[in-house]
Scaffold this motif. Structure first.
Motif, short mmCIF file in Angstrom:
data_model
loop_
_atom_site.label_atom_id
_atom_site.label_comp_id
_atom_site.label_asym_id
_atom_site.label_seq_id
_atom_site.Cartn_x
_atom_site.Cartn_y
_atom_site.Cartn_z
N GLU A 161 30.31 1.61 23.79
CA GLU A 161 31.37 0.49 24.38
C GLU A 161 31.19 0.42 25.82
O GLU A 161 31.26 -0.60 26.47
CB GLU A 161 32.84 0.83 23.89
N GLU A 162 31.16 1.36 26.56
CA GLU A 162 31.07 1.47 27.95
C GLU A 162 29.94 0.65 28.54
O GLU A 162 29.86 -0.20 29.38
CB GLU A 162 31.01 2.96 28.80
N GLU A 163 28.76 0.80 27.93
CA GLU A 163 27.60 -0.01 28.43
C GLU A 163 27.76 -1.32 28.09
O GLU A 163 27.43 -2.25 28.64
CB GLU A 163 26.25 0.73 27.64
N VAL A 164 28.16 -1.70 26.90
CA VAL A 164 28.45 -3.38 26.70
C VAL A 164 29.54 -3.83 27.63
O VAL A 164 29.32 -4.94 27.81
CB VAL A 164 28.96 -3.39 25.00
N GLU A 216 25.81 -2.42 9.03
CA GLU A 216 26.45 -3.61 8.38
C GLU A 216 27.90 -3.62 8.43
O GLU A 216 28.57 -4.44 7.75
CB GLU A 216 25.87 -3.50 6.72
N GLY A 217 28.42 -2.90 9.32
CA GLY A 217 29.88 -2.74 9.28
C GLY A 217 30.55 -4.09 9.83
O GLY A 217 31.76 -4.27 9.38
N HIS A 218 29.79 -4.64 10.78
CA HIS A 218 30.61 -6.19 11.34
C HIS A 218 29.73 -7.18 10.53
O HIS A 218 28.88 -7.85 11.21
CB HIS A 218 29.93 -6.06 12.63
N LEU A 254 32.04 -12.49 24.74
CA LEU A 254 31.73 -11.07 25.15
C LEU A 254 32.69 -10.14 25.09
O LEU A 254 32.35 -8.93 24.71
CB LEU A 254 31.18 -11.14 26.58
N GLU A 255 33.97 -10.59 24.93
CA GLU A 255 35.01 -9.58 24.35
C GLU A 255 34.85 -9.20 23.18
O GLU A 255 35.14 -8.02 22.66
CB GLU A 255 36.48 -10.29 24.56
N GLY A 256 34.46 -10.27 22.15
CA GLY A 256 34.29 -9.97 20.76
C GLY A 256 33.07 -8.99 20.49
O GLY A 256 33.08 -8.07 19.70
N VAL A 257 32.14 -9.38 21.45
CA VAL A 257 30.82 -8.16 21.23
C VAL A 257 31.33 -6.83 21.77
O VAL A 257 30.91 -5.91 21.18
CB VAL A 257 29.79 -8.67 22.38
N ALA A 291 31.43 -3.44 19.36
CA ALA A 291 30.88 -1.97 19.87
C ALA A 291 31.81 -1.04 19.52
O ALA A 291 31.35 0.09 19.13
CB ALA A 291 30.31 -2.22 21.24
N VAL A 292 33.22 -1.13 19.81
CA VAL A 292 34.17 -0.32 19.53
C VAL A 292 34.17 0.03 18.02
O VAL A 292 34.35 1.34 17.53
CB VAL A 292 35.42 -0.80 20.05
#
Length: 407
Positions: A154-157, A297-299, A214-217, A221-222
């Motif tokens: 998450e931090e990197e994204v 495959e979670g998303h 990008l918020e969705g991306v 990641a979260v």
């Protein structure tokens, strides 16, 4: 004839009837099974991690499962169309992206086989050379973000998002030394787009919607870091952002000037929402097999439906097909009810709305025509509609950032 003879005769009749009935049942099952097997497409080529021809190689000794790929656009009225500038802008945008050296040579080759420029040229068949080139650059940027964010925490994204949005808001400002490569890719893409005459409305909407994408991306990641499987409704809420379709729709307006009150009209919004949902449903169906094989495959709506409705992969595929049919109806009913704002606006609205419908077609066709999800077998799979489930997690473990392709 005595009683014993009657009993014996009746037994023979029952036996013969049962035999005939069993023979009939077998004949009913064998023919469809033969068609099913004949129409199944196996993966028999190398991948970035080796071959996926058979289970034994990966330590799996169970039979592979067949997956049905529904034809979601069998009745969709928007035909496949390709921009005439495709060969030229493909070469230019590919060379531009490769100049950043965002991937290793091996991963860059895999990235090129995905042919994201084809997706752009299918999605914007009527765009000018300058605008379709910007669209190709946009698509390459999106999938650079996709490849890096898929393997980042998450931090990197979040840092990747900040770099990209700062570059879009300040396209003439040099990027900081040592920054993630996506920042400079975004800056050059947007600087060229502005130079080629993007309308003020498209600029405003693109910046706003790209931030949402990008918020969705980041949220994806979260969820990935927490191994969180969403329910169907909350997945729709996040996926509508992470698919990036609203930013792609803003590029439909590069040469248009549609007022805010028109774009925000409920009828247009209904068409946009239905298009977004159909786009990500198509994408999730196409990508599921590869994603589950690499443990990511979670998303994906197939995973979400399997989990919430306690069904298998083919049950989830049929659920998505039914959902897609309802969205088609919603889109077409809204399109038939578009209000009138005057000839100048109406012609632009029609162009925009046709672009929405065309985007749905483009996403589906590109999935089979590129090698991103089905390797070189895409057109065969599109025709036969059956594939073999790749053994789960067998594509995990690559240290290389970039696409993991089949075949």
């Amino acid at each position: 004839m005595n009683a014993s003879q009657n009993s014996f005769g009746m037994s023979i009749l029952v036996f013969n009837a049962l035999t005939a009935w069993i023979t009939y049942l077998v004949s009913c099952l064998v023919a469809p099974l033969a068609v099913y097997k004949r129409n199944s497409v196996t993966y028999d080529g190398p991948t970035a991690l080796g071959s996926v021809n058979g289970n034994v190689e990966y330590g799996y000794d169970q039979p592979q499962k067949n997956i049905f790929i529904p034809d979601l656009l069998a009745k969709w009225p928007f035909p496949r169309r390709l921009n005439n500038y495709y060969p030229k802008v493909r070469a230019e945008s590919s060379a531009w992206l490769e100049s950043f050296k965002a991937f290793s040579p091996k991963a860059q080759q895999a990235f090129d086989r995905c042919d994201f420029n084809l997706l752009s040229c299918l999605a914007y068949p009527n765009a000018s050379e300058e605008h379709v080139r910007s669209s190709c650059d946009f698509m390459n940027l999106v999938f650079v973000i996709d490849e890096y964010s898929d393997v980042s925490v998450e931090e990197e994204v979040r840092k990747q998002k900040d770099a990209v949005m700062d570059a879009l808001r300040h396209p003439h400002k040099p990027r900081p030394k040592g920054e993630w490569v996506g920042g400079e890719v975004a800056r050059q893409f947007w600087e060229r787009t502005l130079r080629n005459g993007a309308s003020s409305q498209s600029q405003k909407r693109f910046i706003a919607t790209f931030d949402e994408y990008l918020e969705g991306v980041v949220q994806q990641a979260v969820d990935r870091s927490r191994h969180h499987i969403r329910d169907i409704q909350s997945y729709f809420d996040v996926r509508r952002k992470s698919v990036g379709a609203t930013s792609a729709f803003a590029l439909l307006e590069l040469g248009l000037d549609i007022p805010d009150e028109v774009i925000s009209h409920p009828t247009i919004q209904d068409m946009e929402m239905a298009s977004i949902d159909m786009i990500f449903l198509n994408n999730d169906i196409a990508s599921y097999n590869v994603e589950q094989a690499r443990g990511d495959e979670g998303h994906n709506i197939i995973t979400i439906v399997m989990h919430e409705l306690d069904t298998d992969v083919n049950g989830a595929m049929l659920w998505v097909a039914d959902c897609h049919t309802k969205l088609e109806t919603k889109f077409l009913q809204a399109m038939a009810a578009i209000p009138k704002w005057g000839e100048l606006v109406d012609s632009q609205v029609l162009q925009y709305c046709n672009g929405l419908g065309n985007w749905v077609r483009a996403t589906c066709d590109w999935s089979f025509e590129s090698e991103r999800y089905f390797g070189p077998n895409g057109l065969e799979i599109q025709r036969k509609r059956w594939i073999m489930l790749i053994p789960k997690d067998c594509l995990k473990g690559s240290d290389d950032i970039g696409p993991v392709l089949v075949g």
